[in-house]
Scaffold this active site. Structure first.
Site, mmCIF file in Angstrom:
data_model
loop_
_atom_site.group_PDB
_atom_site.id
_atom_site.type_symbol
_atom_site.label_atom_id
_atom_site.label_comp_id
_atom_site.label_asym_id
_atom_site.label_seq_id
_atom_site.Cartn_x
_atom_site.Cartn_y
_atom_site.Cartn_z
ATOM 1 N N SER A 125 -12.304 0.793 -1.432
ATOM 2 C CA SER A 125 -12.175 -0.065 -2.605
ATOM 3 C C SER A 125 -12.336 0.750 -3.891
ATOM 4 O O SER A 125 -11.598 1.699 -4.112
ATOM 5 C CB SER A 125 -13.187 -1.215 -2.501
ATOM 6 O OG SER A 125 -12.897 -2.229 -3.428
ATOM 7 N N ASP A 174 -6.187 -8.968 2.786
ATOM 8 C CA ASP A 174 -7.187 -8.642 1.761
ATOM 9 C C ASP A 174 -7.052 -9.599 0.578
ATOM 10 O O ASP A 174 -6.022 -9.609 -0.103
ATOM 11 C CB ASP A 174 -6.975 -7.201 1.297
ATOM 12 C CG ASP A 174 -8.115 -6.678 0.427
ATOM 13 O OD1 ASP A 174 -8.770 -7.482 -0.246
ATOM 14 O OD2 ASP A 174 -8.326 -5.453 0.440
ATOM 15 N N HIS A 201 -10.853 -7.703 3.127
ATOM 16 C CA HIS A 201 -11.337 -6.575 2.317
ATOM 17 C C HIS A 201 -12.500 -5.929 3.049
ATOM 18 O O HIS A 201 -13.675 -6.141 2.733
ATOM 19 C CB HIS A 201 -11.744 -7.068 0.923
ATOM 20 C CG HIS A 201 -11.921 -5.952 -0.068
ATOM 21 N ND1 HIS A 201 -10.885 -5.123 -0.429
ATOM 22 C CD2 HIS A 201 -13.000 -5.526 -0.763
ATOM 23 C CE1 HIS A 201 -11.323 -4.232 -1.321
ATOM 24 N NE2 HIS A 201 -12.607 -4.465 -1.525
#
Length: 261
Positions: free
Chosen positions: A151, A206, A240
């Site tokens: 991320s 995600d 995610h």
């Protein structure tokens, strides 16, 4: 993008954002050998089980710490590789109502057109480059160092590598994007990494960084580095977070780019 690393905590990041659930390990000083580099001094380091001839520097996501990814790196550990998992500094984050949390730089929004913290991104990249320099001085040259991250940490890994004059072994970019993307390819004009291998992975479900953003990043990377060196993998049903199949791909990539010597 953003909120705690689900691979480690199991928390939904939307829940994390709404309820401000903080369940992180406290930052720990791991007694690094260079106190002039706070990121390195406090980083969680997974040592090799034989002579260390390579290093992976892996950066966590927003609101997390290096501990969970150190656990993940231990699970795919290679005996000759040192894994360094720094903790981001705690700063106010605009996206989360200016709440203070571990963050490599400020975040203003989730879309490709959101304003960006240019000064913070560049400062963070210099701090990671300082770790690379430190490893080189201690016997692991830059071309035996691989950057990685999840991320926000993956985003910083990409930006750092693409603006680094030293040739690196590669980048692992998980569920992320390229910061300051409009500044490229010019921002990489002095980079030593135009032929660098990149493994980019993204969950197809995600909700924080949609897989379309990952695909856009992969296309952008193809005009910055040798497109034949870019691998973009997606994982059906993955949100995610990470998954065993993705981590197996990461291990395979590290084995290929950092072979035993």
């Amino acid at each position: 993008m953003l909120l705690s690393n689900c691979f480690r905590t199991g928390l939904s990041e939307s829940t994390f954002l709404v309820n401000a659930i903080w369940s992180l390990h406290p930052l720990q000083c791991m007694c690094g050998n260079n106190m002039s580099l706070p990121l390195l001094a406090e980083a969680v380091t997974v040592s090799g089980t034989e002579k260390e001839t390579a290093a992976v520097i892996f950066l966590h996501g927003l609101g997390d710490s290096g501990h969970g990814w150190a656990d993940a790196m231990t699970a795919i550990q290679l005996p000759h590789v040192k894994y360094i998992c720094p903790h981001a500094p705690r700063i106010p984050v605009t996206l989360n109502m200016k709440m203070t949390m571990p963050s490599w730089f400020d975040l203003m929004g989730l879309s490709p057109d959101s304003p960006e913290d240019e000064a913070g991104i560049k400062r963070a990249a210099e701090n990671i480059k300082a770790i690379i320099d430190h490893e080189a001085k201690n016997g692991i040259p830059a071309n035996r160092v691989l950057l990685g991250g999840f991320s926000q940490g993956g985003a910083l890994s990409l930006y750092t590598a693409l603006t680094c004059q030293q040739q690196l072994a590669g980048v692992v970019a998980l569920s992320c994007w390229l910061p300051l993307h409009k500044s490229f390819p010019q921002a990489a004009s002095a980079s030593g990494n135009r032929d660098m291998p990149i493994l980019q992975c993204h969950g197809e479900m995600d909700p924080m960084i949609p897989v379309q953003f990952g695909a856009m990043t992969a296309e952008k990377l193809k005009v910055i580095v040798n497109p034949q060196k870019i691998t973009f993998r997606t994982y059906p049903g993955l949100m995610h977070s990470s998954c065993p199949q993705e981590m197996a791909a990461v291990k395979e990539f590290i084995e290929k780019q950092l072979p035993r010597i």
